[in-house]
Enzyme design. Structure first.
Site, mmCIF file in Angstrom:
data_model
loop_
_atom_site.group_PDB
_atom_site.id
_atom_site.type_symbol
_atom_site.label_atom_id
_atom_site.label_comp_id
_atom_site.label_asym_id
_atom_site.label_seq_id
_atom_site.Cartn_x
_atom_site.Cartn_y
_atom_site.Cartn_z
ATOM 1 N N VAL A 173 -46.271 50.400 -1.374
ATOM 2 C CA VAL A 173 -46.499 49.174 -2.145
ATOM 3 C C VAL A 173 -47.829 49.230 -2.890
ATOM 4 O O VAL A 173 -47.912 48.883 -4.071
ATOM 5 C CB VAL A 173 -46.414 47.927 -1.232
ATOM 6 C CG1 VAL A 173 -46.674 46.659 -2.027
ATOM 7 C CG2 VAL A 173 -45.050 47.853 -0.554
ATOM 8 N N LYS B 273 -45.223 40.507 6.414
ATOM 9 C CA LYS B 273 -44.365 39.512 7.074
ATOM 10 C C LYS B 273 -44.658 39.407 8.562
ATOM 11 O O LYS B 273 -44.585 38.326 9.135
ATOM 12 C CB LYS B 273 -42.889 39.849 6.868
ATOM 13 C CG LYS B 273 -42.520 41.211 7.427
ATOM 14 C CD LYS B 273 -41.159 41.700 6.998
ATOM 15 C CE LYS B 273 -40.950 43.136 7.434
ATOM 16 N NZ LYS B 273 -41.656 44.126 6.591
ATOM 17 N N GLU C 108 -45.600 36.274 -1.740
ATOM 18 C CA GLU C 108 -44.269 36.535 -2.294
ATOM 19 C C GLU C 108 -43.686 37.867 -1.839
ATOM 20 O O GLU C 108 -42.500 37.982 -1.566
ATOM 21 C CB GLU C 108 -44.342 36.496 -3.825
ATOM 22 C CG GLU C 108 -43.013 36.422 -4.533
ATOM 23 C CD GLU C 108 -42.202 35.202 -4.138
ATOM 24 O OE1 GLU C 108 -42.528 34.111 -4.581
ATOM 25 O OE2 GLU C 108 -41.228 35.352 -3.363
ATOM 26 N N GLY D 242 -38.903 41.336 -1.099
ATOM 27 C CA GLY D 242 -39.499 42.162 -2.163
ATOM 28 C C GLY D 242 -39.784 41.423 -3.454
ATOM 29 O O GLY D 242 -40.593 40.496 -3.475
ATOM 30 N N GLU E 255 -35.375 54.029 8.605
ATOM 31 C CA GLU E 255 -36.483 54.744 9.226
ATOM 32 C C GLU E 255 -35.964 55.696 10.298
ATOM 33 O O GLU E 255 -34.850 55.524 10.806
ATOM 34 C CB GLU E 255 -37.438 53.742 9.899
ATOM 35 C CG GLU E 255 -37.958 52.651 9.012
ATOM 36 C CD GLU E 255 -39.122 53.096 8.131
ATOM 37 O OE1 GLU E 255 -39.733 54.140 8.439
ATOM 38 O OE2 GLU E 255 -39.399 52.401 7.134
ATOM 39 N N ASP F 41 -36.882 42.745 11.650
ATOM 40 C CA ASP F 41 -37.447 42.605 10.302
ATOM 41 C C ASP F 41 -36.920 41.326 9.646
ATOM 42 O O ASP F 41 -37.682 40.530 9.096
ATOM 43 C CB ASP F 41 -37.060 43.847 9.480
ATOM 44 C CG ASP F 41 -37.407 43.706 8.017
ATOM 45 O OD1 ASP F 41 -38.572 43.940 7.662
ATOM 46 O OD2 ASP F 41 -36.510 43.350 7.228
ATOM 47 N N LYS G 14 -38.945 37.798 8.502
ATOM 48 C CA LYS G 14 -38.829 37.199 7.169
ATOM 49 C C LYS G 14 -38.305 35.765 7.267
ATOM 50 O O LYS G 14 -38.751 34.882 6.533
ATOM 51 C CB LYS G 14 -37.910 38.053 6.293
ATOM 52 C CG LYS G 14 -38.560 39.391 5.910
ATOM 53 C CD LYS G 14 -37.546 40.360 5.340
ATOM 54 C CE LYS G 14 -38.206 41.672 4.924
ATOM 55 N NZ LYS G 14 -37.199 42.732 4.661
#
Lengths: 441, 441
Positions: free
Chosen positions: A17, A108, A132, A137, A193, A204, A208
């Protein structure tokens, strides 16, 4: 507006990122300058491996291992935390806010696990948080919650927010392949992964969902109270039966207000194939938001990747730059409600939710079995909407699959029924239970 | 922040959207107070018919026929223009801005027809414009363009932005019914106006596209240069053939940057049935935005109605209230770029666009016809991707339908070919041409 020829960003993390952010600033610097009337640039970066070669040029960026090079520099106007994790990241975000610097973060986990601390500090300092990139994403869905739909009570959040799970379920559906096989393929392609537990276990998506709930309700929820189930138990057989019944199987993150509490859960779910979410395939994400005035909205796009997520980070950097240039850092309260109205929001225990259910029993194929199952369920006020037995057994001792679709029922009753049915002598294997999401409006 | 116990709104128009706004403020007033720390209330309204009974209570609202009761009142902080039209509305918006009052408007026509004047005045006065309700009702897509995707070059805008047309095309597709018949039904149900020209002629979608383009590119386009075609010429036959070929037919509003110009056009189009936009049914709207970093995003929801559109208006009122309370009215430039970078953006002439085409010829069923058609097209560099003749004629003189799908071709060449083919002796009726939208990324 104060004249500032540049807004200087201190960047923590030069991974996927972070590199995406640098690439976007390089490529679209001129566009951003037209928006701000000032240059937006990363002047310093902190990483555990400053010596490592990077794919993106670091010209003009001073790279260090020491967080204080950014945190103590009065010429750094915004801190972007793109490291992940909840140890160093937590200290960096808190220290940045304490130093009076607004923060953008894609983290997150940090927001889900320490909401009271992180949001509390931003409120205390009167500083904005750009979040955001932490959910879905590049999709500007948190902005929709904090601003676009600010006039609405959010009646339902239903998200496909984990690209790995959606890729696997899409492939299982298209190819009839088993979970393990598709997971291995996803790992080869880089969509999963090496240790896939965090994604395929639903954690995950759970984190979120916690962030979505916090922003939707101007509240903080206790992440461990969110029910989280992964997709490893979904079989091609269930996906096939679901399709025959008019459903797709998706990993959903679901939240609904329930009086003073909130229903918040992540699990595989059947949804009607005619619902727009059923058309969200592959690694894409989508969040379906229902407001009391706006009714149904869908927000769709890429949920991961350096450039899509980087786009959300830079969008937030532009937003915070506008706040700095117009001297209005306190304009938007971090949770979209004034500080005194932020509350801890209790998650409703899973036992108390209502849902329709897909139940697949593996039983001996003989008369009376269905009557015994439905009697147990009827005794607990679970009524059956439809029954489906795909095939008959060749031999009387062979198990057959019996699929029941229930009307709305209480989770506690369904679980109790399954516990009561499981030891019965005609049962030939574990029972599959997948909730059905019917959408309220 | 300055202490203000209430933000007072002056409302122009008490129609469907105005009433929706009042209903939302009444119902969600407490939620909004938690967001702002102040009350958001309509204290005055102006309407041509102050005496008319309204479904929504007007307690505490002073209603008048005279715009100056709002425009000259220093206690009015924000003006909401929800009248529509471009005469009085134009004067009201300009006068409000001249009086230093920020404006919220749902008026796509005003913004599409007078962009330089309206945006120019907002820039001159350093005041924000709340425009979310002017395009796609409750969907926060303008916010996505101005803020969420601010880091991106917008590579493509493809919108289903007229609910009437989408309802009619959806029904035609589901029922095989003719345009006139479905239109009459839509009029009975209130989904189409008594005079439907503005909607079914594509003009409403064209105005919305103009607003989208202005915001996406920080520019003003000349609305009359946007190519606009309606849906009256679409037949159930074409919808049926399109489906057999894997396409749905939608009225699309399309824009793409083309160097120093922009491609901007509204017309019926074939899109792949697997594209998410093909699943947008009935009166719903959706805007598909592609950014250079974020890639594909979709923004979906209700495009009309008092509460959905009112939700967007109140969302903007909250936004402007936050700007007032934080003394940052100049934070967000109206077109998301600084004043000196706003430019007039030229629309590329239709002749110069490239597209794939669906062409349905009505011809005599005899050998050599296809060769003559394809020769004319080949001479103009139009190559054929596929051919489809659904049936043979019973009698040699009866016309048959021949459908050609082209590869990418230049509009000018396609139009010239059709003009050349039309007078040929084997042609038995007008040729149908519908563009195919293939999406660039």
């Amino acid at each position: 507006m104060p004249f500032m020829s540049s807004i200087n960003v201190g960047l923590f993390g030069l991974g996927v990122v972070g590199s995406g952010v640098l690439e976007i600033l390089r490529r679209n610097g001129e566009l951003i300058r037209r928006r701000l009337g000032a240059e937006l640039r990363v002047t310093k970066a902190v990483t555990a491996h400053p010596e490592k070669k990077r794919a993106v040029p670091l010209d003009g960026i001073s790279v260090s291992r020491d967080p204080d090079t950014i945190l103590k520099d009065p010429n750094i106007h915004i801190v972007a935390e793109l490291m992940g994790g909840t140890d160093l990241a937590r200290r960096v975000v808190l220290d940045a806010l304490n130093a009076g610097k607004p923060v953008v973060t894609a983290n997150k986990a940090l927001l889900a696990l320490h909401p009271a601390e992180i949001f509390g500090k931003a409120y205390e300092k009167g500083l904005p948080l750009g979040l955001e990139a932490s959910v879905a994403g590049g999709i500007p869905v948190l902005r929709a919650l904090r601003e676009g739909l600010a006039a609405d009570q959010i009646l339902e959040i239903t998200g496909i927010v984990n690209g790995t799970c959606n890729y696997i379920l899409t492939k299982m559906s298209e190819e009839g392949a088993a979970f393990d096989q598709v997971l291995a393929e996803a790992q080869r392609l880089g969509y999963a992964e090496a240790d896939p537990t965090f994604d395929v276990g639903g954690f995950d998506a759970g984190q979120k969902l916690a962030v979505l709930v916090n922003l939707a309700y101007g509240a903080t929820v206790n992440f461990p109270d969110i029910h989280v189930e992964g997709i490893a138990g979904v079989t091609p057989m269930d996906i096939g039966y679901a399709r025959q019944l008019g459903y797709a199987v998706k990993l959903l993150a679901i939240a609904k207000p329930r009086g003073e509490r909130v229903e918040a859960r992540v699990h595989p779910a059947l949804i009607s194939r005619s619902h727009l979410l059923a058309s969200v395939g592959g690694v894409f994400n989508a969040v379906f938001l229902t407001g009391d005035n706006v009714e149904s909205t869908l927000h769709y796009g890429r949920g991961a990747g350096g450039l899509p997520t980087g786009s959300a980070v830079v969008g937030d950097l532009i937003d915070l730059s506008r706040a700095i240039l117009s001297r209005s850092l306190g304009r938007m309260p971090p949770l979209s409600v004034q500080r005194e109205h932020v509350r801890a929001l209790a998650v409703m225990p899973m036992d108390e939710i209502n849902s329709e259910y897909y139940l697949r029993f593996q039983v001996q194929d003989r008369p009376g079995v269905l009557a015994q199952i439905t009697r147990v369920m009827g005794d607990r006020n679970i009524s059956i909407k439809s029954m489906f037995q795909p095939s008959q057994a060749d031999h009387p001792e062979d198990p057959v699959q019996v699929v029941l679709i229930t009307h709305q029922a209480l989770e506690r009753d369904v679980q109790a029924s399954l516990r009561e049915i499981q030891p019965m002598p005609f049962v030939r294997g574990p029972t599959q239970m997948i909730r059905i999401e019917t959408f309220e409006k």
